[in-house]
Design a protein around this motif. Structure first.
Motif, PDB file in Angstrom:
ATOM      1  N   UNK A   1       0.500  -1.181  -0.227  1.00 17.20           N
ATOM      2  CA  UNK A   1       0.118   0.011  -0.245  1.00 17.20           C
ATOM      3  C   UNK A   1       0.693   1.094  -0.148  1.00 17.20           C
ATOM      4  N   UNK A   2       0.083   2.820  -0.560  1.00 19.22           N
ATOM      5  CA  UNK A   2       0.827   3.282  -0.043  1.00 19.22           C
ATOM      6  C   UNK A   2       0.323   4.631   1.254  1.00 19.22           C
ATOM      7  N   UNK A   3       1.990   5.616   1.445  1.00 15.37           N
ATOM      8  CA  UNK A   3       1.366   6.142   2.548  1.00 15.37           C
ATOM      9  C   UNK A   3       1.680   7.601   2.848  1.00 15.37           C
ATOM     10  N   UNK A   4       0.957   8.671   3.756  1.00 14.15           N
ATOM     11  CA  UNK A   4       1.807  10.010   3.104  1.00 14.15           C
ATOM     12  C   UNK A   4       2.370   9.687   4.355  1.00 14.15           C
ATOM     13  N   UNK A   5       3.502   9.774   4.998  1.00 12.45           N
ATOM     14  CA  UNK A   5       4.191   9.844   6.007  1.00 12.45           C
ATOM     15  C   UNK A   5       3.965  11.052   6.716  1.00 12.45           C
ATOM     16  N   UNK A   6       3.391  11.647   8.238  1.00  9.89           N
ATOM     17  CA  UNK A   6       3.992  13.029   8.414  1.00  9.89           C
ATOM     18  C   UNK A   6       4.960  12.276   9.658  1.00  9.89           C
ATOM     19  N   UNK A   7       5.258  14.143  10.347  1.00 10.68           N
ATOM     20  CA  UNK A   7       6.648  13.840  11.485  1.00 10.68           C
ATOM     21  C   UNK A   7       6.807  14.977  11.917  1.00 10.68           C
ATOM     22  N   UNK A   8       7.553  14.812  13.473  1.00 13.91           N
ATOM     23  CA  UNK A   8       6.498  16.120  13.873  1.00 13.91           C
ATOM     24  C   UNK A   8       7.460  15.903  15.615  1.00 13.91           C
ATOM     25  N   UNK A   9       7.092  16.347  16.646  1.00 12.65           N
ATOM     26  CA  UNK A   9       7.864  16.192  18.050  1.00 12.65           C
ATOM     27  C   UNK A   9       6.478  17.035  18.857  1.00 12.65           C
TER      28      UNK A   9
ATOM     29  N   UNK B   1      12.919  20.179  21.297  1.00 16.20           N
ATOM     30  CA  UNK B   1      13.700  20.372  19.968  1.00 16.20           C
ATOM     31  C   UNK B   1      14.188  18.736  20.249  1.00 16.20           C
ATOM     32  N   UNK B   2      14.239  17.767  20.657  1.00 13.36           N
ATOM     33  CA  UNK B   2      15.073  16.562  20.082  1.00 13.36           C
ATOM     34  C   UNK B   2      13.591  15.790  20.324  1.00 13.36           C
ATOM     35  N   UNK B   3      12.693  15.846  19.986  1.00 12.37           N
ATOM     36  CA  UNK B   3      11.339  15.122  19.706  1.00 12.37           C
ATOM     37  C   UNK B   3      10.989  14.670  18.624  1.00 12.37           C
ATOM     38  N   UNK B   4      10.586  13.823  18.170  1.00 11.17           N
ATOM     39  CA  UNK B   4      10.148  12.836  17.102  1.00 11.17           C
ATOM     40  C   UNK B   4       9.201  11.654  17.207  1.00 11.17           C
ATOM     41  N   UNK B   5       8.087  11.524  16.007  1.00 12.51           N
ATOM     42  CA  UNK B   5       7.367  10.728  16.002  1.00 12.51           C
ATOM     43  C   UNK B   5       6.651  10.352  14.798  1.00 12.51           C
ATOM     44  N   UNK B   6       6.031   9.733  14.164  1.00 11.64           N
ATOM     45  CA  UNK B   6       5.675   9.528  13.114  1.00 11.64           C
ATOM     46  C   UNK B   6       4.437   9.273  12.251  1.00 11.64           C
ATOM     47  N   UNK B   7       3.651   8.936  12.187  1.00  9.51           N
ATOM     48  CA  UNK B   7       1.956   9.147  11.854  1.00  9.51           C
ATOM     49  C   UNK B   7       1.858   8.600  10.702  1.00  9.51           C
ATOM     50  N   UNK B   8       1.967   7.141  10.092  1.00  9.59           N
ATOM     51  CA  UNK B   8       1.298   6.682   8.278  1.00  9.59           C
ATOM     52  C   UNK B   8      -0.214   6.616   8.066  1.00  9.59           C
ATOM     53  N   UNK B   9      -0.226   7.184   6.645  1.00  8.34           N
ATOM     54  CA  UNK B   9      -1.668   7.231   6.694  1.00  8.34           C
ATOM     55  C   UNK B   9      -1.711   6.573   5.220  1.00  8.34           C
ATOM     56  N   UNK B  10      -2.892   5.954   5.215  1.00  9.04           N
ATOM     57  CA  UNK B  10      -2.689   5.205   4.098  1.00  9.04           C
ATOM     58  C   UNK B  10      -3.322   5.800   2.900  1.00  9.04           C
ATOM     59  N   UNK B  11      -3.007   5.463   1.436  1.00  8.26           N
ATOM     60  CA  UNK B  11      -3.605   6.421   0.527  1.00  8.26           C
ATOM     61  C   UNK B  11      -4.427   5.410   0.082  1.00  8.26           C
ATOM     62  N   UNK B  12      -6.198   5.821  -0.459  1.00  2.00           N
ATOM     63  CA  UNK B  12      -6.795   5.141  -1.329  1.00  2.00           C
ATOM     64  C   UNK B  12      -6.686   4.917  -2.646  1.00  2.00           C
ATOM     65  N   UNK B  13      -6.978   3.625  -3.221  1.00  2.00           N
ATOM     66  CA  UNK B  13      -6.818   3.587  -4.605  1.00  2.00           C
ATOM     67  C   UNK B  13      -7.179   5.153  -5.404  1.00  2.00           C
ATOM     68  N   UNK B  14      -7.741   5.440  -5.598  1.00  2.00           N
ATOM     69  CA  UNK B  14      -8.385   7.023  -5.572  1.00  2.00           C
ATOM     70  C   UNK B  14      -7.835   8.710  -5.510  1.00  2.00           C
ATOM     71  N   UNK B  15      -6.389   8.251  -4.625  1.00  2.00           N
ATOM     72  CA  UNK B  15      -5.521   8.720  -4.097  1.00  2.00           C
ATOM     73  C   UNK B  15      -6.071   9.715  -3.401  1.00  2.00           C
ATOM     74  N   UNK B  16      -7.251   9.474  -2.368  1.00  2.00           N
ATOM     75  CA  UNK B  16      -7.110  10.080  -1.206  1.00  2.00           C
ATOM     76  C   UNK B  16      -7.023   9.571   0.223  1.00  2.00           C
ATOM     77  N   UNK B  17      -6.660  10.252   1.012  1.00  6.10           N
ATOM     78  CA  UNK B  17      -6.622   9.936   2.284  1.00  6.10           C
ATOM     79  C   UNK B  17      -7.461   9.025   2.859  1.00  6.10           C
ATOM     80  N   UNK B  18      -6.806   8.192   3.608  1.00  2.00           N
ATOM     81  CA  UNK B  18      -7.467   7.543   5.111  1.00  2.00           C
ATOM     82  C   UNK B  18      -7.358   7.875   6.338  1.00  2.00           C
TER      83      UNK B  18
END
Length: 146
Positions: free
Chosen positions: A98-106, A111-128
């Motif tokens: 599957x394809x994903x949009x990966x969003x990062x942040x803190x 300053x040294x904090x981090x996380x990542x959220x993965x958001x699946x991309x539907x077949x019609x290119x919309x975000x799930x």
């Protein structure tokens, strides 16, 4: 016994020839596809960039859902920062194609904090957004945030 060996050899040769024929056919099809793809690469790139911009704009409109997901991971998370400049698009690879949009942040303006959220991309290119999940746990200084 001798005729059985001959039958096995003939059958093996027939299988190998049919596999070879399929391989040659596939290579021919691939060459034709490259010609078509080369002529429209610029158009596809522009369309791809347009789609990514629309996805990013949509997510920015719904950023509170990302913030809520990150905050739900730990009661000590007071604030969530999203680093929009480091947003990436990727596929899941061999095991999860599957394809994903990966969003990062803190968090908590650390300053040294981090996380990542993965958001699946539907077949019609919309975000799930309803199926998004924490792809990388919250960390501070490389260690899990507790």
């Amino acid at each position: 016994m001798k005729s059985r060996k001959i039958m096995i050899i003939v059958a093996s040769i027939a299988v190998l020839l049919s596999i070879g024929g399929c391989t040659v056919k596939q290579k021919d099809d691939t060459k034709q596809g490259k010609t078509i793809a080369a002529s429209s690469t610029k158009d596809l790139k522009e369309d791809g960039e347009t789609i990514k911009k629309k996805q990013l704009d949509y997510l920015k409109e719904h950023e509170q859902k990302v913030i809520d997901l990150v905050k739900a991971q730990n009661s000590k998370v007071e604030s969530v920062q999203i680093d929009w400049d480091h947003t990436q698009w990727s596929d899941g690879g061999l095991t999860t194609p599957e394809y994903y949009m990966n969003v990062y942040g803190g968090i908590n303006n650390i300053e040294e904090s981090s996380w990542r959220v993965d958001i699946p991309i539907n077949e019609d290119s919309t975000l799930n957004i309803d199926e998004m999940y924490l792809g990388s746990y919250i960390r501070v200084g490389g260690k899990l945030f507790e």
